[in-house]
Design a protein around this motif. Structure first.
Motif, mmCIF file in Angstrom:
data_model
loop_
_atom_site.group_PDB
_atom_site.id
_atom_site.type_symbol
_atom_site.label_atom_id
_atom_site.label_comp_id
_atom_site.label_asym_id
_atom_site.label_seq_id
_atom_site.Cartn_x
_atom_site.Cartn_y
_atom_site.Cartn_z
ATOM 1 N N ARG A 68 8.537 -1.962 -17.641
ATOM 2 C CA ARG A 68 9.482 -2.823 -18.366
ATOM 3 C C ARG A 68 10.780 -3.009 -17.598
ATOM 4 O O ARG A 68 11.501 -3.992 -17.810
ATOM 5 C CB ARG A 68 9.752 -2.250 -19.767
ATOM 6 N N SER A 69 11.069 -2.095 -16.676
ATOM 7 C CA SER A 69 12.258 -2.225 -15.826
ATOM 8 C C SER A 69 11.993 -3.086 -14.590
ATOM 9 O O SER A 69 12.889 -3.239 -13.755
ATOM 10 C CB SER A 69 12.748 -0.839 -15.392
ATOM 11 N N GLY A 70 10.782 -3.600 -14.463
ATOM 12 C CA GLY A 70 10.494 -4.542 -13.398
ATOM 13 C C GLY A 70 9.751 -4.001 -12.199
ATOM 14 O O GLY A 70 9.626 -4.689 -11.185
ATOM 15 N N HIS A 71 9.239 -2.785 -12.299
ATOM 16 C CA HIS A 71 8.507 -2.192 -11.186
ATOM 17 C C HIS A 71 7.006 -2.442 -11.329
ATOM 18 O O HIS A 71 6.503 -2.666 -12.432
ATOM 19 C CB HIS A 71 8.787 -0.693 -11.102
ATOM 20 N N THR A 72 6.297 -2.377 -10.205
ATOM 21 C CA THR A 72 4.840 -2.431 -10.202
ATOM 22 C C THR A 72 4.338 -1.004 -10.319
ATOM 23 O O THR A 72 4.598 -0.178 -9.438
ATOM 24 C CB THR A 72 4.322 -3.076 -8.904
ATOM 25 N N VAL A 73 3.640 -0.709 -11.409
ATOM 26 C CA VAL A 73 3.296 0.671 -11.744
ATOM 27 C C VAL A 73 1.789 0.843 -11.805
ATOM 28 O O VAL A 73 1.063 0.027 -12.389
ATOM 29 C CB VAL A 73 3.917 1.076 -13.095
ATOM 30 N N VAL A 74 1.326 1.924 -11.198
ATOM 31 C CA VAL A 74 -0.048 2.402 -11.358
ATOM 32 C C VAL A 74 0.053 3.798 -11.969
ATOM 33 O O VAL A 74 0.783 4.656 -11.463
ATOM 34 C CB VAL A 74 -0.796 2.462 -10.019
ATOM 35 N N GLY A 75 -0.668 4.015 -13.052
ATOM 36 C CA GLY A 75 -0.698 5.323 -13.698
ATOM 37 C C GLY A 75 -2.081 5.933 -13.595
ATOM 38 O O GLY A 75 -3.087 5.240 -13.799
ATOM 39 N N HIS A 90 1.096 0.608 -23.796
ATOM 40 C CA HIS A 90 1.980 0.173 -22.701
ATOM 41 C C HIS A 90 1.231 -0.783 -21.772
ATOM 42 O O HIS A 90 0.948 -0.445 -20.611
ATOM 43 C CB HIS A 90 2.498 1.389 -21.929
ATOM 44 N N PRO A 91 0.900 -1.982 -22.255
ATOM 45 C CA PRO A 91 0.199 -2.933 -21.393
ATOM 46 C C PRO A 91 1.091 -3.386 -20.241
ATOM 47 O O PRO A 91 2.318 -3.420 -20.367
ATOM 48 C CB PRO A 91 -0.121 -4.096 -22.340
ATOM 49 N N GLY A 92 0.443 -3.687 -19.134
ATOM 50 C CA GLY A 92 1.187 -4.178 -17.967
ATOM 51 C C GLY A 92 0.884 -3.399 -16.717
ATOM 52 O O GLY A 92 0.421 -3.980 -15.722
ATOM 53 N N PRO A 93 1.117 -2.085 -16.702
ATOM 54 C CA PRO A 93 0.734 -1.303 -15.525
ATOM 55 C C PRO A 93 -0.787 -1.265 -15.355
ATOM 56 O O PRO A 93 -1.542 -1.599 -16.271
ATOM 57 C CB PRO A 93 1.280 0.101 -15.834
ATOM 58 N N THR A 94 -1.218 -0.812 -14.203
ATOM 59 C CA THR A 94 -2.628 -0.511 -13.964
ATOM 60 C C THR A 94 -2.843 0.956 -14.314
ATOM 61 O O THR A 94 -2.179 1.832 -13.750
ATOM 62 C CB THR A 94 -2.989 -0.755 -12.485
ATOM 63 N N TRP A 95 -3.733 1.226 -15.249
ATOM 64 C CA TRP A 95 -4.009 2.595 -15.694
ATOM 65 C C TRP A 95 -5.403 2.985 -15.240
ATOM 66 O O TRP A 95 -6.366 2.260 -15.481
ATOM 67 C CB TRP A 95 -3.908 2.701 -17.219
ATOM 68 N N LEU A 96 -5.539 4.143 -14.604
ATOM 69 C CA LEU A 96 -6.813 4.574 -14.026
ATOM 70 C C LEU A 96 -7.122 6.018 -14.387
ATOM 71 O O LEU A 96 -6.227 6.877 -14.389
ATOM 72 C CB LEU A 96 -6.767 4.474 -12.496
ATOM 73 N N VAL A 97 -8.394 6.286 -14.649
ATOM 74 C CA VAL A 97 -8.862 7.661 -14.816
ATOM 75 C C VAL A 97 -9.246 8.188 -13.443
ATOM 76 O O VAL A 97 -10.195 7.687 -12.823
ATOM 77 C CB VAL A 97 -10.073 7.733 -15.775
#
Length: 200
Positions: A68-75, A90-97
């Motif tokens: 939400r602060s404008g960064h490209t995030v992978v979790g 929290h849609p938007g980042p890429t979330w991975l197992v």
């Protein structure tokens, strides 16, 4: 195959543990709790639009705030229930197992390294002790040269701060600064929490 993390052993012992953890943070958010302290510190360290890895992201509160602060995030998290909650809340980042001890994001189609890595929520102490050094090596491998990792965890959780810093050094991460809290209070001999800022 690496040893199972202490977190996943807890889940095996109590299959409702992950759901309880997710609901705990959802309840705190509904009550108006400030859940963004870690993200504020990381955001202050990052150039606008940085690539940030949330290592051990849990249900996504830190990575979500950074997105939400404008960064490209992978979790990344080893627990599928937590990743499902991150995707929903929290849609938007890429979330991975993925298991941090086997972290290989290029194999998952994420080729670019990260400007900054954050690992909050005592993640380092939930790792299997036999994998801690390997996790730090994998994190270092995913940073750009000069990139930083910000890792926080509490004392008396089975991973002495000096052992962690020695492992980080062997992984190629230079210790730049220790803080006693995520809100930038000094680290001292009596500190019961460490926020370590490390540079590749």
């Amino acid at each position: 195959m690496v040893d199972k993390s202490l977190w996943m052993r807890q889940v095996e012992n109590n299959p409702e543990h992950s759901s309880w953890y997710v609901e705990r943070f959802r309840s705190m958010a509904r009550d108006g709790a400030d859940l963004d302290g870690e993200a504020r510190l990381v955001d202050a360290m990052a150039a606008r639009g940085s690539r940030i890895l949330d290592a051990g992201c849990g249900p996504g509160r830190v990575g979500g705030a950074l997105h939400r602060s404008g960064h490209t995030v992978v979790g990344v998290d080893v627990d599928p229930t937590l990743i499902e909650a991150a995707e929903r809340d929290h849609p938007g980042p890429t979330w991975l197992v993925q298991d941090l001890a086997e972290l290989d994001l290029p194999a998952a189609g994420i080729a670019e390294p990260f400007d900054l890595i954050v690992s909050a929520g005592n993640v380092m102490t939930f790792l299997a002790p036999t994998t801690r050094a390997r996790v730090l090596e994998r994190l270092a491998a995913h940073l750009v040269p000069g990139g930083r990792a910000v890792i926080g965890f509490g004392a008396e959780r089975g991973y002495a701060f000096e052992d962690f810093l020695a492992d980080a050094g062997r992984a190629g991460l230079t210790h730049e600064l220790s803080l006693g809290t995520w809100d930038v209070r000094p680290f001292g001999p009596e500190s019961d929490f460490l926020v370590a800022i490390l540079r590749r």
